[in-house]
Design an enzyme around this catalytic site. Structure first.
Site, short mmCIF file in Angstrom:
data_model
loop_
_atom_site.label_atom_id
_atom_site.label_comp_id
_atom_site.label_asym_id
_atom_site.label_seq_id
_atom_site.Cartn_x
_atom_site.Cartn_y
_atom_site.Cartn_z
N ILE A 12 0.84 -1.21 0.00
CA ILE A 12 0.00 0.00 0.00
C ILE A 12 0.87 1.26 0.00
O ILE A 12 0.60 2.22 -0.72
CB ILE A 12 -0.99 -0.02 1.19
CG1 ILE A 12 -1.85 -1.29 1.13
CG2 ILE A 12 -1.88 1.23 1.17
CD1 ILE A 12 -2.76 -1.51 2.31
N THR A 35 9.45 -6.70 4.10
CA THR A 35 8.42 -7.22 3.19
C THR A 35 8.24 -6.31 1.98
O THR A 35 7.43 -6.60 1.11
CB THR A 35 7.06 -7.37 3.91
OG1 THR A 35 6.70 -6.11 4.46
CG2 THR A 35 7.12 -8.41 5.01
N PHE A 73 2.70 3.08 7.24
CA PHE A 73 2.19 1.83 6.66
C PHE A 73 2.94 0.60 7.16
O PHE A 73 2.51 -0.53 6.89
CB PHE A 73 2.32 1.87 5.13
CG PHE A 73 1.50 2.93 4.48
CD1 PHE A 73 0.19 2.69 4.11
CD2 PHE A 73 2.02 4.20 4.25
CE1 PHE A 73 -0.59 3.67 3.52
CE2 PHE A 73 1.25 5.19 3.65
CZ PHE A 73 -0.05 4.92 3.29
N ASN A 92 6.75 -5.33 16.29
CA ASN A 92 6.75 -4.61 15.00
C ASN A 92 5.66 -3.55 14.92
O ASN A 92 5.84 -2.55 14.23
CB ASN A 92 6.55 -5.57 13.83
CG ASN A 92 7.77 -6.43 13.58
OD1 ASN A 92 8.81 -6.19 14.16
ND2 ASN A 92 7.63 -7.42 12.74
N TYR A 141 -3.20 -9.32 15.67
CA TYR A 141 -2.98 -8.23 14.70
C TYR A 141 -3.91 -7.06 15.01
O TYR A 141 -3.47 -5.91 15.17
CB TYR A 141 -3.21 -8.76 13.28
CG TYR A 141 -3.29 -7.68 12.24
CD1 TYR A 141 -2.21 -6.81 12.04
CD2 TYR A 141 -4.43 -7.52 11.45
CE1 TYR A 141 -2.30 -5.80 11.08
CE2 TYR A 141 -4.50 -6.53 10.49
CZ TYR A 141 -3.44 -5.67 10.32
OH TYR A 141 -3.53 -4.67 9.38
N ALA A 283 -7.17 -19.67 12.26
CA ALA A 283 -7.31 -19.02 13.58
C ALA A 283 -7.49 -17.52 13.41
O ALA A 283 -6.80 -16.88 12.62
CB ALA A 283 -6.06 -19.29 14.41
N ASP A 285 -10.04 -15.63 12.28
CA ASP A 285 -10.86 -15.03 11.23
C ASP A 285 -12.29 -14.72 11.71
O ASP A 285 -13.04 -15.65 12.02
CB ASP A 285 -10.99 -15.98 10.03
CG ASP A 285 -9.81 -15.92 9.09
OD1 ASP A 285 -9.06 -14.93 9.12
OD2 ASP A 285 -9.65 -16.88 8.30
#
Ligand code: UDP
Length: 322
Positions: A12, A35, A73, A92, A141, A283, A285
């Protein structure tokens, strides 16, 4: 105005850099390339390879460049990984962001746009989800992002600091010029994985669970084109420039599609048959995430343009090139 794009070599972030350049903003990119890809950042944009977990790296950027606003981001964003390695996510996404905010305060940089997520809601009580609805993440997350939203609220009360947190629903699609797009290794996201199956790079698409309380049993998500997301960031930046203090907005289309519906749409767009295999749930979701995006429309004047076919179409062009 010069905007620091943290994570500007990622999916993004790299689209955002192009959107900022088109609007004539000066742009600086900071990325550790964990990444992201160096080649996703245009040559003419100053690029600093550095890590938010290392404070001197951040201090160096603010020393060498006069920064007016920050778009953040850089984060780990894979839901199942956040469940198996939560400390990575707190390190992170939380600690690293606190480092960034501290250096911003030291340098009196007071405008911040934060990439948050629909995962802050968890399993929603109402669909579409409104910004004021309960936040109760079902995965680490989402919790890591919600922690930062709370930190932002606290520091904006204490210091001269304004922020807009943008809660993305499912970002997808690629830049229309075809130079950049979604590229993760390993790839865990739905649309790129279906497209890799369409191309024959994967033999079948695994569908994680068809026993959810949805009409066809598969999870429902709200897909939003990465270019539409970037447009919302430009509007958020303008709002901060115009003196807006703080806000939080959902960024989604308001339409939900089940995993099986997305598979069918990919078949229509690409003309390829997708072989699927139903496997157990993944896991973390939630069954259904669909945005109520009225606030972004009302306050920022934002309206997403691309529908699911267009999102998949641009992603398919990118997938075939990469
Ligand atoms: N999904 C799937 N197969 C895949 C990748 C994803 O069935 O190969 C499902 C996943 O379980 C979720 C939805 O697609 O229900 C969206 O997942 P994705 O990882 O793309 O985004 P998330 O919603 O987790 O941010």
């Amino acid at each position: 105005m010069r905007v620091l794009v943290v994570g500007g070599a990622g999916y993004i972030g790299s689209h955002m850099v192009r959107a900022l350049l088109e609007e004539k903003y000066d742009t600086v990119v900071f990325d550790n390339l964990s990444t992201g890809y160096r080649e996703f950042v245009p040559e003419r944009v100053p690029f600093i390879r550095g890590d938010l977990r290392n404070v001197p790296d951040i201090q160096g950027v603010f020393r060498d460049h006069s920064i007016d606003a920050v778009m953040h981001f850089a984060a780990s964003s894979i839901v199942p990984e956040s469940m198996s390695d939560p400390l990575k996510y707190y390190h992170n996404n939380v600690l690293a962001c606190i480092n960034l905010l501290k250096v911003m305060m030291e340098n009196k940089v007071a405008k911040f746009i934060f990439s948050s997520t629909a995962a802050v809601y968890g399993e929603p009580e109402n669909i579409p989800i409104k910004e004021e609805d309960k936040t109760c993440p079902t995965n680490t997350y989402g919790r890591s992002k919600l922690m930062i939203e709370n930190i932002l609220s606290d520091i904006s009360r204490a210091y001269d600091f304004s922020y807009i947190a943008l809660r993305y629903f499912n970002a997808a699609g690629a830049h229309p010029a075809g130079e950049i797009g979604e590229k993760h290794n390993p790839e865990t996201h739905l649309i790129p994985n279906i497209l890799k199956t369409a191309r024959g790079e994967k033999s079948e698409l695994m569908i994680f669970g068809d026993d959810y309380p949805t009409p066809d049993g598969t999870c429902i998500r709200d897909f939003i084109h990465v270019q539409d997301l970037c447009h919302a960031h430009l509007l958020a930046l303008k709002a901060l420039k115009d003196g807006k203090k703080n806000d939080i907005f959902n960024l989604g289309s308001g339409s939900g599609y089940s995993v099986k519906e997305v598979v069918r749409t990919v078949e229509e767009v690409t003309g390829k048959k997708i072989k699927v295999k139903i496997v157990p749930r993944r896991a973390g979701d939630p069954a259904k995430l669909v945005a109520g995006a009225e606030m972004a429309k009302k306050i920022l004047g934002w309206k997403p343009n691309a529908n699911l076919e267009e999102i998949i179409g641009t992603a398919w062009v990118w997938e075939c090139k990469s």
